[in-house]
Design a protein around this motif. Sequence first.
Motif, PDB file in Angstrom:
ATOM      1  N   GLN A  56       0.830  -1.214   0.000  1.00  0.00           N
ATOM      2  CA  GLN A  56       0.000   0.000   0.000  1.00  0.00           C
ATOM      3  C   GLN A  56       0.863   1.263   0.000  1.00  0.00           C
ATOM      4  OE1 GLN A  56      -2.755  -0.316   3.243  1.00  0.00           O
ATOM      5  NE2 GLN A  56      -3.879  -2.030   2.321  1.00  0.00           N
ATOM      6  N   LEU A  57       1.975   1.237   0.695  1.00  0.00           N
ATOM      7  CA  LEU A  57       2.866   2.403   0.700  1.00  0.00           C
ATOM      8  C   LEU A  57       3.533   2.583  -0.662  1.00  0.00           C
ATOM      9  CD1 LEU A  57       4.519   2.149   4.239  1.00  0.00           C
ATOM     10  CD2 LEU A  57       2.738   3.734   3.472  1.00  0.00           C
ATOM     11  N   GLN A  58       3.800   1.486  -1.337  1.00  0.00           N
ATOM     12  CA  GLN A  58       4.346   1.580  -2.681  1.00  0.00           C
ATOM     13  C   GLN A  58       3.328   2.238  -3.624  1.00  0.00           C
ATOM     14  OE1 GLN A  58       7.314   0.944  -3.991  1.00  0.00           O
ATOM     15  NE2 GLN A  58       8.169   0.299  -1.989  1.00  0.00           N
ATOM     16  N   SER A  59       2.063   1.843  -3.452  1.00  0.00           N
ATOM     17  CA  SER A  59       1.007   2.460  -4.268  1.00  0.00           C
ATOM     18  C   SER A  59       0.880   3.934  -3.933  1.00  0.00           C
ATOM     19  CB  SER A  59      -0.326   1.750  -4.014  1.00  0.00           C
ATOM     20  OG  SER A  59      -0.244   0.394  -4.386  1.00  0.00           O
ATOM     21  N   HIS A  60       1.009   4.291  -2.660  1.00  0.00           N
ATOM     22  CA  HIS A  60       0.953   5.676  -2.227  1.00  0.00           C
ATOM     23  C   HIS A  60       2.036   6.496  -2.923  1.00  0.00           C
ATOM     24  CE1 HIS A  60       0.939   9.184   0.419  1.00  0.00           C
ATOM     25  NE2 HIS A  60       2.258   8.996   0.573  1.00  0.00           N
ATOM     26  N   GLU A  61       3.198   5.898  -3.064  1.00  0.00           N
ATOM     27  CA  GLU A  61       4.312   6.631  -3.654  1.00  0.00           C
ATOM     28  C   GLU A  61       4.202   6.665  -5.184  1.00  0.00           C
ATOM     29  OE1 GLU A  61       9.223   6.540  -3.648  1.00  0.00           O
ATOM     30  OE2 GLU A  61       8.059   5.191  -2.330  1.00  0.00           O
ATOM     31  N   ASN A  62       3.847   5.509  -5.758  1.00  0.00           N
ATOM     32  CA  ASN A  62       3.795   5.434  -7.224  1.00  0.00           C
ATOM     33  C   ASN A  62       2.607   6.207  -7.794  1.00  0.00           C
ATOM     34  OD1 ASN A  62       6.059   3.816  -7.220  1.00  0.00           O
ATOM     35  ND2 ASN A  62       4.849   1.898  -7.165  1.00  0.00           N
ATOM     36  N   LEU A  63       1.464   6.108  -7.109  1.00  0.00           N
ATOM     37  CA  LEU A  63       0.249   6.754  -7.602  1.00  0.00           C
ATOM     38  C   LEU A  63       0.067   8.164  -7.043  1.00  0.00           C
ATOM     39  CD1 LEU A  63      -2.220   3.713  -7.399  1.00  0.00           C
ATOM     40  CD2 LEU A  63      -0.956   4.566  -9.394  1.00  0.00           C
ATOM     41  N   GLU A  64       0.994   8.563  -6.200  1.00  0.00           N
ATOM     42  CA  GLU A  64       0.999   9.909  -5.617  1.00  0.00           C
ATOM     43  C   GLU A  64      -0.321  10.225  -4.926  1.00  0.00           C
ATOM     44  OE1 GLU A  64       1.991  12.626  -8.727  1.00  0.00           O
ATOM     45  OE2 GLU A  64       4.072  11.936  -8.860  1.00  0.00           O
ATOM     46  N   TRP A  65      -0.680   9.246  -4.047  1.00  0.00           N
ATOM     47  CA  TRP A  65      -1.885   9.484  -3.233  1.00  0.00           C
ATOM     48  C   TRP A  65      -1.605  10.608  -2.253  1.00  0.00           C
ATOM     49  CZ3 TRP A  65      -3.095   3.728  -1.735  1.00  0.00           C
ATOM     50  CH2 TRP A  65      -3.608   3.044  -2.868  1.00  0.00           C
ATOM     51  N   ARG A  66      -2.658  11.277  -1.936  1.00  0.00           N
ATOM     52  CA  ARG A  66      -2.554  12.302  -0.880  1.00  0.00           C
ATOM     53  C   ARG A  66      -2.593  11.599   0.483  1.00  0.00           C
ATOM     54  NH1 ARG A  66      -7.307  16.249  -1.910  1.00  0.00           N
ATOM     55  NH2 ARG A  66      -8.302  14.205  -2.236  1.00  0.00           N
ATOM     56  N   ASN A  67      -2.045  12.265   1.482  1.00  0.00           N
ATOM     57  CA  ASN A  67      -1.976  11.651   2.822  1.00  0.00           C
ATOM     58  C   ASN A  67      -3.344  11.273   3.373  1.00  0.00           C
ATOM     59  OD1 ASN A  67       0.756  11.730   2.847  1.00  0.00           O
ATOM     60  ND2 ASN A  67       0.935  13.523   4.184  1.00  0.00           N
ATOM     61  N   PRO A  68      -4.387  12.129   3.296  1.00  0.00           N
ATOM     62  CA  PRO A  68      -5.698  11.729   3.820  1.00  0.00           C
ATOM     63  C   PRO A  68      -6.227  10.473   3.124  1.00  0.00           C
ATOM     64  CG  PRO A  68      -5.630  14.095   3.513  1.00  0.00           C
ATOM     65  CD  PRO A  68      -4.394  13.560   2.876  1.00  0.00           C
ATOM     66  N   GLU A  69      -5.987  10.389   1.815  1.00  0.00           N
ATOM     67  CA  GLU A  69      -6.469   9.226   1.081  1.00  0.00           C
ATOM     68  C   GLU A  69      -5.701   7.971   1.510  1.00  0.00           C
ATOM     69  OE1 GLU A  69      -7.158   7.794  -3.559  1.00  0.00           O
ATOM     70  OE2 GLU A  69      -6.127   9.694  -3.110  1.00  0.00           O
ATOM     71  N   THR A  70      -4.404   8.131   1.685  1.00  0.00           N
ATOM     72  CA  THR A  70      -3.595   6.982   2.117  1.00  0.00           C
ATOM     73  C   THR A  70      -3.983   6.557   3.528  1.00  0.00           C
ATOM     74  OG1 THR A  70      -1.750   7.741   0.746  1.00  0.00           O
ATOM     75  CG2 THR A  70      -1.244   6.169   2.497  1.00  0.00           C
ATOM     76  N   ALA A  71      -4.200   7.544   4.407  1.00  0.00           N
ATOM     77  CA  ALA A  71      -4.582   7.214   5.792  1.00  0.00           C
ATOM     78  C   ALA A  71      -5.900   6.478   5.824  1.00  0.00           C
ATOM     79  CB  ALA A  71      -4.659   8.492   6.613  1.00  0.00           C
ATOM     80  N   GLU A  72      -6.835   6.911   4.919  1.00  0.00           N
ATOM     81  CA  GLU A  72      -8.141   6.251   4.875  1.00  0.00           C
ATOM     82  C   GLU A  72      -8.006   4.810   4.414  1.00  0.00           C
ATOM     83  OE1 GLU A  72     -12.135   5.939   5.491  1.00  0.00           O
ATOM     84  OE2 GLU A  72     -10.872   7.672   5.935  1.00  0.00           O
ATOM     85  N   ARG A  73      -7.196   4.607   3.390  1.00  0.00           N
ATOM     86  CA  ARG A  73      -7.024   3.254   2.876  1.00  0.00           C
ATOM     87  C   ARG A  73      -6.295   2.360   3.896  1.00  0.00           C
ATOM     88  NH1 ARG A  73      -7.734   2.516  -2.656  1.00  0.00           N
ATOM     89  NH2 ARG A  73      -8.275   4.424  -3.809  1.00  0.00           N
ATOM     90  N   LEU A  74      -5.286   2.919   4.562  1.00  0.00           N
ATOM     91  CA  LEU A  74      -4.502   2.110   5.520  1.00  0.00           C
ATOM     92  C   LEU A  74      -5.267   1.799   6.795  1.00  0.00           C
ATOM     93  CD1 LEU A  74      -0.940   3.719   5.270  1.00  0.00           C
ATOM     94  CD2 LEU A  74      -1.612   1.417   4.530  1.00  0.00           C
ATOM     95  N   SER A  75      -6.250   2.658   7.129  1.00  0.00           N
ATOM     96  CA  SER A  75      -6.937   2.501   8.419  1.00  0.00           C
ATOM     97  C   SER A  75      -7.634   1.151   8.534  1.00  0.00           C
ATOM     98  CB  SER A  75      -7.954   3.639   8.617  1.00  0.00           C
ATOM     99  OG  SER A  75      -8.978   3.571   7.639  1.00  0.00           O
ATOM    100  N   TYR A  76      -8.042   0.572   7.401  1.00  0.00           N
ATOM    101  CA  TYR A  76      -8.717  -0.729   7.460  1.00  0.00           C
ATOM    102  C   TYR A  76      -7.747  -1.840   7.894  1.00  0.00           C
ATOM    103  CZ  TYR A  76     -12.386   1.690   4.851  1.00  0.00           C
ATOM    104  OH  TYR A  76     -13.357   2.577   4.455  1.00  0.00           O
ATOM    105  N   SER A  77      -6.505  -1.671   7.519  1.00  0.00           N
ATOM    106  CA  SER A  77      -5.495  -2.664   7.916  1.00  0.00           C
ATOM    107  C   SER A  77      -4.898  -2.346   9.289  1.00  0.00           C
ATOM    108  CB  SER A  77      -4.365  -2.729   6.882  1.00  0.00           C
ATOM    109  OG  SER A  77      -4.865  -3.123   5.620  1.00  0.00           O
ATOM    110  N   LEU A  78      -4.806  -1.051   9.595  1.00  0.00           N
ATOM    111  CA  LEU A  78      -4.126  -0.669  10.840  1.00  0.00           C
ATOM    112  C   LEU A  78      -5.000  -0.835  12.083  1.00  0.00           C
ATOM    113  CD1 LEU A  78      -2.287   2.578   9.647  1.00  0.00           C
ATOM    114  CD2 LEU A  78      -1.511   0.204   9.574  1.00  0.00           C
ATOM    115  N   ASN A  79      -6.296  -0.833  11.896  1.00  0.00           N
ATOM    116  CA  ASN A  79      -7.211  -0.915  13.036  1.00  0.00           C
ATOM    117  C   ASN A  79      -7.878  -2.292  13.050  1.00  0.00           C
ATOM    118  OD1 ASN A  79      -8.827  -0.410  15.208  1.00  0.00           O
ATOM    119  ND2 ASN A  79     -10.153   1.077  14.182  1.00  0.00           N
ATOM    120  N   GLN A  80      -7.426  -3.198  13.944  1.00  0.00           N
ATOM    121  CA  GLN A  80      -7.978  -4.548  14.093  1.00  0.00           C
ATOM    122  C   GLN A  80      -8.489  -4.728  15.517  1.00  0.00           C
ATOM    123  OE1 GLN A  80      -8.315  -6.699  11.613  1.00  0.00           O
ATOM    124  NE2 GLN A  80      -7.301  -5.335  10.125  1.00  0.00           N
ATOM    125  N   PRO A  81      -9.437  -5.649  15.725  1.00  0.00           N
ATOM    126  CA  PRO A  81     -10.020  -5.826  17.076  1.00  0.00           C
ATOM    127  C   PRO A  81      -8.990  -6.171  18.143  1.00  0.00           C
ATOM    128  CG  PRO A  81     -11.367  -6.945  15.428  1.00  0.00           C
ATOM    129  CD  PRO A  81     -10.114  -6.515  14.728  1.00  0.00           C
TER     130      PRO A  81
END
Length: 468
Positions: A56-81
Amino acid sequence: MIKRKSIFSKLFLSYSFIIVTSLLLFIGVFFYLFHLTLYDEYEETYQHQYKQIEKQLQSHENLEWRNPETAERLSYSLNQPSYHIYIINEESRQIFGPDPNQTSEMIDLPDRIMKQVLAGEKVSEGGFNNGELRYIVASTLDSTINGVNVPIMVIIFHDLSHEYQQVIYMILFTFVIAIVFAGVILWFISKKITAPLREMNDIARLYAKGDFSKSVQAPSDDEIGKLAKSFTYMAKELNQLENRRKQFISNVSHELRSPLTSIKGFIIALMDGTIPVEKRIHYYSLMKDETERMIKLVNDTLDMNQLEEGHSKLLRADYNLTEQVKQIIHKFEPHFTKKNLEVRLTSDSEYIVYADKARIEQVIVNLLQNAVQFSKENDRIDVTLTKDRQNVKVKIQDYGEGINEEHLDMIWSRFFKVDEARTNKSGAGLGLAIVKSILDLHETDIQVQSKLGEGTVFSFTLPLVENS
């Protein structure tokens, strides 16, 4: 209530201790393995998430995602029960985290862990933090984020206390059930094992009082069952011994009373002049015979006690057995004459043996007395000496009434009256027992062959002296 000194309590407590110790050891090993397995699972989870986040970080860098968009996408993986993942910089400040709206927050990591991670190490560590048990895995990422050259991925597994509590509750529940079940089984098994022992204890008290009417039941063939059978056999032997003892006392009392009564009568008759002077020598002779009879009975009793208690020792020497037998037969001439018995000695050589001369004479005398006592008038007694390899075989045979076959094994027992099996003559039942004991000391056996109405043969062997 369990008595501490009883075998039941020792068995029950010993088995219980072994089972409880084994269960505790099992719990300790299980808990340790659970601990290792849980941490291995955490490591595998970390590796899996590490790869996903790298992509996902590679996609963030290659696709030049903005930080809010990257944070939104990563939050599903970073937040587990059961765990949270943080991506932080060298200053422990959050870049991305479980909550996309919270950035730039400081992550509470010990400086020691940060130094190890920045040094290129992967750190895995569990422990308490603010009263909460947690497990932390951290390492650097290969990607760069927003100018951060060395981003760090931190995964924190929280609520480990709940995991351990569940396992502990399950273990304790199983432990209690196992202990109760094992305790009940052990109680009944210990009762069953010790039941024959308790029965033997109660019956032994009866035996001590002379009551041999009860016997121990032996339902199994294990060691306790064999002990019960031995206990019953012992009781049988003791009962027989007690009966023989009573019989022996009765016989000895009768044997002593008869000559004493006769001697007393003769003395009274001599004192009051009832017996004429010319007949006194005859009555003196009768008194002498009765006295010798009592002395023999007492000597046989004492001799038997010494032999059985092991106080008698052999004095072995080389001597002429053939000459000894001839002398004994000569001494018995008066006894043979009374019944008009013919005694024949058959010996094809002069046999020199190595034995206790006095004891062997006692054996031959007892066997000849036995033969004379149970021979009919005008009968015959054969004494035979023959060579048997390196031994000489002595055989004494009478042609009297014989012995019942069922009594042959009992004639060697102390107090057993041979005459009860053969005739109604008196006797204390010690002669053959003495013979057996003496020959046992010489380490040689004595054999007996007998048929009712045909007579009896006693035979034994003695070692020959070399070149004899």
